[in-house]
Design a protein around this motif. Structure first.
Motif, PDB file in Angstrom:
ATOM      1  N   THR A 139       0.828  -1.206   0.000  1.00 18.98           N
ATOM      2  CA  THR A 139       0.000   0.000   0.000  1.00 18.98           C
ATOM      3  C   THR A 139       0.864   1.259   0.000  1.00 18.98           C
ATOM      4  OG1 THR A 139      -1.696  -1.157   1.262  1.00 18.98           O
ATOM      5  CG2 THR A 139      -1.796   1.237   1.277  1.00 18.98           C
ATOM      6  N   ILE A 140       1.970   1.211   0.741  1.00 22.09           N
ATOM      7  CA  ILE A 140       2.800   2.387   0.956  1.00 22.09           C
ATOM      8  C   ILE A 140       3.718   2.665  -0.228  1.00 22.09           C
ATOM      9  CG2 ILE A 140       4.582   3.388   2.441  1.00 22.09           C
ATOM     10  CD1 ILE A 140       3.437   1.801   4.755  1.00 22.09           C
ATOM     11  N   LYS A 141       4.337   1.612  -0.777  1.00 23.99           N
ATOM     12  CA  LYS A 141       5.327   1.804  -1.840  1.00 23.99           C
ATOM     13  C   LYS A 141       5.682   0.471  -2.477  1.00 23.99           C
ATOM     14  CE  LYS A 141       8.836   1.651   1.781  1.00 23.99           C
ATOM     15  NZ  LYS A 141       9.807   2.419   2.568  1.00 23.99           N
ATOM     16  N   ILE A 142       6.381   0.558  -3.591  1.00 35.47           N
ATOM     17  CA  ILE A 142       7.000  -0.613  -4.223  1.00 35.47           C
ATOM     18  C   ILE A 142       8.498  -0.455  -4.061  1.00 35.47           C
ATOM     19  CG2 ILE A 142       7.409  -1.829  -6.398  1.00 35.47           C
ATOM     20  CD1 ILE A 142       4.652  -0.893  -7.324  1.00 35.47           C
ATOM     21  N   MET A 143       9.167  -1.522  -3.608  1.00 42.02           N
ATOM     22  CA  MET A 143      10.614  -1.508  -3.455  1.00 42.02           C
ATOM     23  C   MET A 143      11.233  -2.555  -4.374  1.00 42.02           C
ATOM     24  SD  MET A 143      11.314   0.836  -1.163  1.00 42.02           S
ATOM     25  CE  MET A 143      13.060   0.457  -0.975  1.00 42.02           C
ATOM     26  N   VAL A 144      12.193  -2.142  -5.178  1.00 43.50           N
ATOM     27  CA  VAL A 144      12.999  -3.073  -5.959  1.00 43.50           C
ATOM     28  C   VAL A 144      14.382  -3.040  -5.332  1.00 43.50           C
ATOM     29  CG1 VAL A 144      13.945  -3.642  -8.221  1.00 43.50           C
ATOM     30  CG2 VAL A 144      11.634  -2.717  -8.038  1.00 43.50           C
ATOM     31  N   ASP A 145      14.600  -3.939  -4.378  1.00 42.46           N
ATOM     32  CA  ASP A 145      15.768  -3.923  -3.512  1.00 42.46           C
ATOM     33  C   ASP A 145      15.834  -2.573  -2.790  1.00 42.46           C
ATOM     34  OD1 ASP A 145      17.830  -5.233  -2.259  1.00 42.46           O
ATOM     35  OD2 ASP A 145      19.339  -4.613  -3.700  1.00 42.46           O
ATOM     36  N   ASP A 146      16.771  -1.684  -3.143  1.00 40.73           N
ATOM     37  CA  ASP A 146      16.886  -0.406  -2.431  1.00 40.73           C
ATOM     38  C   ASP A 146      16.171   0.751  -3.133  1.00 40.73           C
ATOM     39  OD1 ASP A 146      18.506  -1.383  -0.311  1.00 40.73           O
ATOM     40  OD2 ASP A 146      20.235  -1.379  -1.659  1.00 40.73           O
ATOM     41  N   LYS A 147      15.605   0.508  -4.312  1.00 42.01           N
ATOM     42  CA  LYS A 147      14.987   1.581  -5.082  1.00 42.01           C
ATOM     43  C   LYS A 147      13.490   1.644  -4.820  1.00 42.01           C
ATOM     44  CE  LYS A 147      15.084   3.759  -9.614  1.00 42.01           C
ATOM     45  NZ  LYS A 147      15.602   3.699 -11.000  1.00 42.01           N
ATOM     46  N   THR A 148      12.987   2.867  -4.565  1.00 36.85           N
ATOM     47  CA  THR A 148      11.588   3.066  -4.198  1.00 36.85           C
ATOM     48  C   THR A 148      10.770   3.582  -5.371  1.00 36.85           C
ATOM     49  OG1 THR A 148      12.309   3.655  -1.957  1.00 36.85           O
ATOM     50  CG2 THR A 148      10.058   4.221  -2.549  1.00 36.85           C
ATOM     51  N   GLU A 460      -0.764   7.914   4.879  1.00 41.97           N
ATOM     52  CA  GLU A 460      -1.172   8.774   3.768  1.00 41.97           C
ATOM     53  C   GLU A 460      -0.684  10.211   4.001  1.00 41.97           C
ATOM     54  OE1 GLU A 460      -5.306   6.427   2.550  1.00 41.97           O
ATOM     55  OE2 GLU A 460      -5.399   8.374   3.550  1.00 41.97           O
ATOM     56  N   THR A 461      -0.194  10.823   2.947  1.00 46.24           N
ATOM     57  CA  THR A 461       0.323  12.194   3.052  1.00 46.24           C
ATOM     58  C   THR A 461      -0.535  13.162   2.250  1.00 46.24           C
ATOM     59  OG1 THR A 461       1.841  11.739   1.229  1.00 46.24           O
ATOM     60  CG2 THR A 461       2.692  11.448   3.468  1.00 46.24           C
ATOM     61  N   TYR A 462      -1.804  12.847   2.125  1.00 46.97           N
ATOM     62  CA  TYR A 462      -2.729  13.699   1.372  1.00 46.97           C
ATOM     63  C   TYR A 462      -4.128  13.563   1.960  1.00 46.97           C
ATOM     64  CZ  TYR A 462      -4.316   9.293  -0.604  1.00 46.97           C
ATOM     65  OH  TYR A 462      -4.813   8.026  -0.734  1.00 46.97           O
ATOM     66  N   GLN A 463      -4.971  14.510   1.575  1.00 47.30           N
ATOM     67  CA  GLN A 463      -6.399  14.406   1.868  1.00 47.30           C
ATOM     68  C   GLN A 463      -7.138  14.664   0.567  1.00 47.30           C
ATOM     69  OE1 GLN A 463      -8.161  17.151   4.747  1.00 47.30           O
ATOM     70  NE2 GLN A 463      -9.506  15.533   5.486  1.00 47.30           N
ATOM     71  N   GLU A 464      -8.123  13.809   0.271  1.00 47.75           N
ATOM     72  CA  GLU A 464      -8.855  13.929  -0.992  1.00 47.75           C
ATOM     73  C   GLU A 464     -10.270  14.428  -0.743  1.00 47.75           C
ATOM     74  OE1 GLU A 464     -10.303  11.141  -4.742  1.00 47.75           O
ATOM     75  OE2 GLU A 464      -8.589  10.484  -3.536  1.00 47.75           O
ATOM     76  N   THR A 470      -4.802  17.243  -1.615  1.00 47.15           N
ATOM     77  CA  THR A 470      -3.914  18.261  -1.063  1.00 47.15           C
ATOM     78  C   THR A 470      -2.996  17.597  -0.041  1.00 47.15           C
ATOM     79  OG1 THR A 470      -5.593  18.818   0.601  1.00 47.15           O
ATOM     80  CG2 THR A 470      -5.539  20.160  -1.396  1.00 47.15           C
ATOM     81  N   ASP A 471      -1.830  18.180   0.167  1.00 43.88           N
ATOM     82  CA  ASP A 471      -0.872  17.623   1.124  1.00 43.88           C
ATOM     83  C   ASP A 471      -1.472  17.607   2.522  1.00 43.88           C
ATOM     84  OD1 ASP A 471       0.947  17.340  -0.888  1.00 43.88           O
ATOM     85  OD2 ASP A 471       2.076  19.154  -0.428  1.00 43.88           O
ATOM     86  N   PHE A 472      -1.381  16.453   3.183  1.00 40.02           N
ATOM     87  CA  PHE A 472      -1.895  16.355   4.548  1.00 40.02           C
ATOM     88  C   PHE A 472      -1.278  15.123   5.194  1.00 40.02           C
ATOM     89  CE2 PHE A 472      -4.539  15.940   8.176  1.00 40.02           C
ATOM     90  CZ  PHE A 472      -5.120  17.192   8.398  1.00 40.02           C
ATOM     91  N   ASP A 473      -0.476  15.339   6.218  1.00 38.09           N
ATOM     92  CA  ASP A 473       0.216  14.258   6.906  1.00 38.09           C
ATOM     93  C   ASP A 473      -0.112  14.350   8.389  1.00 38.09           C
ATOM     94  OD1 ASP A 473       2.191  12.752   8.336  1.00 38.09           O
ATOM     95  OD2 ASP A 473       3.497  12.802   6.579  1.00 38.09           O
TER      96      ASP A 473
END
Length: 487
Positions: A139-148, A460-464, A470-473
Motif C-alpha cells: 500500500t505504501i510503496k514498491i521496493m525493488v531492492d533499495d529503489k523506491t 497517507e500524506t494527502y487528503q482527498e 492536497t498535502d496532509f500528513d
C-alpha cells in the motif's frame, strides 16, 4: 516488439479476427497511453468501459485489440481477439510480456483485512537485514531492492505488478513480499503470478461497498489460497474463525499460527509496554519494538513465513528484535508536555478497536484518551456508525472529523458516524469537519500524560476532497502542533 501470439499464451480465446502472428510494441489498457503498434485491452471497469475507446485506440496506432465483445465495425489490418475476461487476459498477457518474472523469484502474497502492510513491509525489512536482495509491493510503496517506486493501490494493476517484478529480476531480487487485496483478487490482477506462499492475517468488516456480503469478501480472499501450487505454503491465523476456511481447497502445504489455539507456530505475550513487548515464540523469548496483540500476530506471521522460506529460527528471532515500526502503524511520539500522540491507519472497526484496546491496556487509568477519527467517502457506509460507537465507547473524548471525503459531502459522513454513538456517550464527542482543526483541538484538550490517537489515514500524506488531493500528513501536523503548543 513481441509476437501477439506469444503474449496471448494461456489466455482463453473465444474468437479471433485477423492474424495473431503480428508483432506488437507494448500492452495498454488506458486508451490515452496507446501508441503505434500497441495492443489495447478493453477492460470493463467500475467507472468506465474500455470498449468505448476501441476506435480511439486504433486512431492512435493500436495494431491489435483484445476485448470481451467484438465491436460492430471491424477495421481492416487490425487484429481483434475476443476473451471471456479482459482483466484476466490483461494479467496473463502482462506476465507473458515481461517473461513471467514471478517464476524467477520467491513471491509471497499477504492477504487479510488488517496487517497486510505491516507483515509485508517487515518481511521485506527482515530479509534485507538477513542479507538478501528483496522486493516489496505494498500500500505504501514498491521496493525493488533499495529503489523506491510510488504506488496508488494496495495491489497495483497487472501491468505495474509484472513490470516491477521484471525490474526485480534484473536487480537480482530473490524474495518479494506483496500485499494482495480482495479488490486485486476479484479484478484478476494476480492471475498468471506464481506464488511461493501466501499468508492470511484476519478477516473483519471492510469493503462491503464493493463485495456486498461478508461471505463474498471472505471467498474472494480465499481464491489466493485456492490457486496456490503444491510446492507453495499456505500460512493462516487460526485464532480467526475464517483462518481454516482459507485452507479448505488449497493444494499447498498447510501451516497455522496462533496466540490462543494449538498451531504450528505459537506465541505468548509476556510483557507489553509503550516502547515494545516481550514475546515467547516457540519457547524462545524475543523483544519486539512493536506493541499490542495485533502486532504479536503480525510478528508471529513473519516468524512463520521466514522459517518456511528457509531461515533458521534463532536467526529469525534476532532479526525480529531489530525490526522498526512501519510508517502510520502505531507511529507515536511523546511531546515535552508528556502528551503521547499516536498515528495509526486503523480505518476499520476491528483495527480501531485493536488500537484502542492496546492503548487502554497500557495506560494506568489516570490519563485521558482522545481519539480523532473519520471515515472515507465513496467506501463502505455500514462501518461508519460502528466506528463512531467504538471511538466514543473506548475513549474519554472522541472527535469525529473528515478522513478522505472524496466525492461525498463530509457532513453526511459525519452524521452517519454519529449515528453509532450510544446516548450515554454523546457528551464525550465533538464533531469538527476540518481535520487539521480537529487535531489541533485534541492537542489543546490534552493534558500531561494524556494520549491522543489519530486514526484512519496513517501513512497517507494527502487528503482527498471532491476529487482534489492536497498535502496532509497526520504525523507531521500533530507533531508541529504539539511542539508549538503553549500550555
Amino acid at each position: 516488439m513481441k509476437s501477439l501470439k506469444d503474449i496471448l499464451f494461456g489466455v482463453s480465446l473465444t474468437a479471433v479476427s485477423g492474424s495473431t502472428s503480428v508483432s506488437v510494441n507494448k500492452i495498454c489498457f488506458d486508451s490515452r497511453l496507446v501508441g503505434a503498434e500497441d495492443v489495447f485491452i478493453a477492460i470493463r471497469g467500475t467507472l468506465t468501459d474500455g470498449h468505448k475507446y476501441i476506435e480511439k485506440a486504433i486512431s492512435l496506432g493500436a495494431k491489435a485489440i483484445v476485448c470481451e465483445e467484438m465491436p460492430d465495425t471491424i477495421v481492416d489490418g487490425i487484429t481483434y481477439v475476443e476473451v471471456d475476461s479482459g482483466n484476466k487476459a490483461l494479467a496473463i498477457m502482462a506476465s507473458n510480456y515481461y517473461d513471467n518474472p514471478s517464476k524467477n523469484l520467491k513471491l509471497v502474497g499477504i492477504t487479510g483485512t488488517n496487517g497486510k502492510t505491516t507483515v509485508s513491509s517487515l518481511l521485506y525489512q527482515l530479509f534485507k537485514k538477513a542479507g538478501f536482495k528483496v522486493g516489496l509491493i505494498s500500500t505504501i510503496k514498491i521496493m525493488v531492492d533499495d529503489k523506491t517506486y510510488k504506488t496508488s493501490h494496495t495491489t497495483p494493476d497487472a501491468l505495474t505488478i509484472n513490470e516491477h517484478l521484471h525490474l526485480m529480476n534484473i536487480a537480482g531480487v530473490e524474495y518479494c513480499f506483496m500485499e494482495v487485496s480482495s479488490h486485486g483478487i476479484h479484478q484478476k490482477r494476480t492471475e498468471g503470478l506464481v506464488f511461493e506462499g501466501a499468508i492470511f492475517t484476519n478477516l473483519t468488516h471492510d469493503h462491503l461497498d464493493y463485495h456486498k456480503t461478508f461471505a463474498e469478501y471472505r471467498d474472494t480472499k480465499k481464491i489466493l489460497f485456492d490457486n496456490l501450487p503444491k510446492k507453495a505454503f499456505a500460512l493462516t491465523n487460526i485464532d480467526d474463525k475464517n483462518g481454516l476456511v482459507m485452507l479448505q481447497n488449497t493444494k499447498a502445504r498447510k501451516f497455522t499460527y496462533a496466540l490462543k489455539s494449538y498451531a504450528d507456530y505459537r506465541a505468548q505475550i509476556l510483557e507489553n509496554q509503550f516502547n515494545g513487548q516481550l514475546l515467547k515464540i516457540d519457547g524462545d523469548e524475543v523483544w519486539s519494538k512493536l506493541i499490542g496483540d495485533f502486532n504479536a500476530y503480525n510478528m508471529l506471521a513473519i516468524y512463520g513465513a521466514a522459517h518456511l522460506l528457509g531461515l533458521e529460527k534463532l536467526e529469525i528471532l534476532r532479526l525480529l528484535s531489530e525490526l522498526e515500526n512501519v510508517d502510520g502503524r502505531f507511529q507515536y511520539f511523546i511531546s515535552k508536555e508528556r502528551i503521547t500522540a499516536i498515528v495509526d491507519y486503523a480505518h476499520t472497526p476491528d483495527a480501531l478497536k485493536n488500537v484502542l484496546d492496546t492503548i487502554n491496556t497500557l495506560r494506568t487509568g489516570n490519563e485521558n484518551v482522545i481519539t480523532v477519527v473519520g471515515c472515507g467517502g465513496d467506501r463502505d457506509k455500514s462501518k461508519r456508525p460502528v466506528m463512531g460507537h467504538i471511538a466514543s465507547e473506548m475513549s474519554n473524548t472522541a472527535i469525529f472529523t473528515s478522513d478522505n471525503p472524496r466525492t461525498e459531502q463530509p457532513e453526511v459522513i459525519l452524521e452517519e458516524i454519529e449515528a453509532g454513538v450510544e446516548p450515554q456517550n454523546v457528551r464525550k464527542i465533538l464533531t469538527i469537519e476540518n481535520r487539521e482543526q480537529a487535531i489541533k483541538t485534541a492537542c489543546q484538550l490534552a493534558q500531561s500524560n494524556d494520549i491522543i490517537l489519530i486514526a484512519g489515514k496513517g501513512h497517507e500524506t494527502y487528503q482527498e476532497i471532491k476529487g482534489v488531493r492536497t498535502d496532509f500528513d497526520d504525523y507531521e501536523i500533530v507533531q508541529k502542533i504539539l511542539m508549538n503548543l503553549n500550555k
